[in-house]
Structure formats: C-alpha cells, structure tokens
Scaffold this motif. Sequence first.
Motif, short mmCIF file in Angstrom:
data_model
loop_
_atom_site.label_atom_id
_atom_site.label_comp_id
_atom_site.label_asym_id
_atom_site.label_seq_id
_atom_site.Cartn_x
_atom_site.Cartn_y
_atom_site.Cartn_z
N ASP A 1 35.62 39.41 28.57
CA ASP A 1 36.63 39.01 29.53
C ASP A 1 38.04 39.13 28.95
N VAL B 1 39.19 42.05 39.75
CA VAL B 1 38.44 40.87 39.36
C VAL B 1 38.03 40.07 40.60
N GLU C 1 52.46 34.82 36.62
CA GLU C 1 51.19 34.27 36.14
C GLU C 1 51.41 33.33 34.97
N TYR D 1 45.55 39.68 32.39
CA TYR D 1 45.21 39.39 33.78
C TYR D 1 46.48 39.43 34.63
N CYS E 1 48.20 39.13 38.57
CA CYS E 1 48.15 38.67 39.96
C CYS E 1 48.82 39.74 40.81
N TRP F 1 43.35 39.10 41.76
CA TRP F 1 43.46 39.15 40.31
C TRP F 1 42.83 40.44 39.80
N ARG G 1 42.52 42.86 35.94
CA ARG G 1 42.65 42.72 34.49
C ARG G 1 42.60 44.09 33.84
N ARG H 1 42.88 49.39 34.46
CA ARG H 1 42.94 48.10 35.14
C ARG H 1 41.78 48.02 36.14
#
Length: 119
Positions: A90, A48, A6, A94, A96, A36, A38, A45
């Motif tokens: 937010d 998203v 990422e 993050y 992947c 994705w 986060r 976790r």
Amino acid sequence: QVQLVESGGGQVQAGASLRLSCTTSGRTFSSGRMGWFRQAPGKEREFVSSLNWSSGSTFYAESVKGRFTISRDNAKPTLYLQMNSLKPEDTAVYYCAARPEYSAEYKFWGQGTQVTVSS
C-alpha cells in the motif's frame, strides 16, 4: 476552480491503520464523484476508491476492498479514506481527485500525501 488538500499520511508498520483526509475549497459541487488514487515508485497512478457525492455510492479497487473505506462529510466538505490492515504494497503517494458532474474525467487533483508501510 476546486482546490483539494490531502493530509493524514505517514509511516506505519504493516497491520496498522491510517485515515486520509481531503479538504475541498473554492467552487464546490453537489454531484459528481470524488476519489482516491495512488502512485507507488516506478508505477503508474492507480485507482483506489471513489464516491458519488450526491448518492454516496462507493467503488473500490479489488486490492483494497474490505480494508479501506471511503466516506464524506458534506458539511465541511471533506473526503476521507480509512485504511486498515495496511500492507507494504500500500506504500504510495495518495491523491485526492474530483470529477465534476459535467466531466468524464477527474479534473482536479490534490498535491498528494505519502503513505509508507513497513513490514
């Protein structure tokens, strides 16, 4: 084996935009899903967004719907997350992730990129 890396995180003010990228290498696959996730400090976790690699269909968490857009570039191949109208909530690392077509869960994960949104 699939490697995911990422990039694109950073520190921004509320209302700003960022675009995250996830480059893939190693074994690639033409189907399955990429997504994705986060994780905020002290929290679990959370999902998203995800994208079906072959059909392009997308899913979003309610908290980001209308603000975030997931997309792909098959040629590179790279997964993106365009994040607009960012909010302090937010703020998170993050990740992947990739879920091959033969798997019921996400098997491959990147190392994460930090996104910090200040008010």
